[in-house]
Write an enzyme that holds these catalytic residues in place. Structure first.
Site, PDB file in Angstrom:
ATOM      1  N   VAL A   7       0.840  -1.198   0.000  1.00  0.00           N
ATOM      2  CA  VAL A   7       0.000   0.000   0.000  1.00  0.00           C
ATOM      3  C   VAL A   7       0.877   1.251   0.000  1.00  0.00           C
ATOM      4  O   VAL A   7       1.946   1.269   0.615  1.00  0.00           O
ATOM      5  CB  VAL A   7      -0.973   0.001   1.211  1.00  0.00           C
ATOM      6  CG1 VAL A   7      -0.242   0.113   2.527  1.00  0.00           C
ATOM      7  CG2 VAL A   7      -2.021   1.090   1.073  1.00  0.00           C
ATOM      8  N   CYS A   8       0.424   2.266  -0.738  1.00  0.00           N
ATOM      9  CA  CYS A   8       1.079   3.572  -0.757  1.00  0.00           C
ATOM     10  C   CYS A   8       0.006   4.623  -0.489  1.00  0.00           C
ATOM     11  O   CYS A   8      -0.967   4.354   0.202  1.00  0.00           O
ATOM     12  CB  CYS A   8       1.796   3.796  -2.084  1.00  0.00           C
ATOM     13  SG  CYS A   8       0.682   3.826  -3.513  1.00  0.00           S
ATOM     14  N   TYR A   9       0.163   5.804  -1.046  1.00  0.00           N
ATOM     15  CA  TYR A   9      -0.831   6.868  -0.831  1.00  0.00           C
ATOM     16  C   TYR A   9      -2.113   6.629  -1.618  1.00  0.00           C
ATOM     17  O   TYR A   9      -3.205   6.653  -1.076  1.00  0.00           O
ATOM     18  CB  TYR A   9      -0.255   8.231  -1.230  1.00  0.00           C
ATOM     19  CG  TYR A   9       0.872   8.680  -0.357  1.00  0.00           C
ATOM     20  CD1 TYR A   9       0.636   9.323   0.848  1.00  0.00           C
ATOM     21  CD2 TYR A   9       2.192   8.459  -0.736  1.00  0.00           C
ATOM     22  CE1 TYR A   9       1.678   9.735   1.657  1.00  0.00           C
ATOM     23  CE2 TYR A   9       3.242   8.872   0.062  1.00  0.00           C
ATOM     24  CZ  TYR A   9       2.980   9.511   1.255  1.00  0.00           C
ATOM     25  OH  TYR A   9       4.021   9.908   2.052  1.00  0.00           O
TER      26      TYR A   9
END
EC number: 2.8.1.1
Length: 109
Positions: A63-65
């Site tokens: 997961v990132c932004y």
């Protein structure tokens, strides 16, 4: 799996409930402000240890932004021998708006 797969937050929640590993590649301040409960913060300094100690066959959720950078990180993990890697579409922003009760705060380690 020779490539990573993009999945929805709903699919990620189901995999997480089955014991998937969640790694968060956002900066440390963003991670500390909020992350998926149980996620491990992963950056350039911790990735080697993570890979060395990981089960390469375990489902791994990245997961990132917003779900863009996580795709590159997921592809990198596949290149390192991980066989079951997923990028969460919409990133932490969509996760937080979909599952606000499935988030935590605090620094890594």
């Amino acid at each position: 799996m020779s490539e990573f797969k993009r999945i929805s937050p709903e699919q990620a929640l189901a995999l997480r409930a089955e014991g998937a590993v969640v790694v968060d590649i956002r900066d440390p301040q963003a991670y500390a402000a909020g992350h998926i409960t149980g996620a491990t913060h992963l950056d350039n300094h911790s990735v080697a240890d993570f890979i060395r100690n990981a089960d390469l066959d375990a489902p791994t959720l990245v997961v990132c932004y917003h779900g863009n950078s996580s795709q590159s990180a997921a592809a990198y993990l596949v290149g390192q021998g991980f066989s079951n890697v997923y990028s969460i579409d919409g990133g932490f922003e969509l996760w937080r708006s979909t599952y606000p009760g499935e988030t935590a705060q605090g620094n890594a380690e």
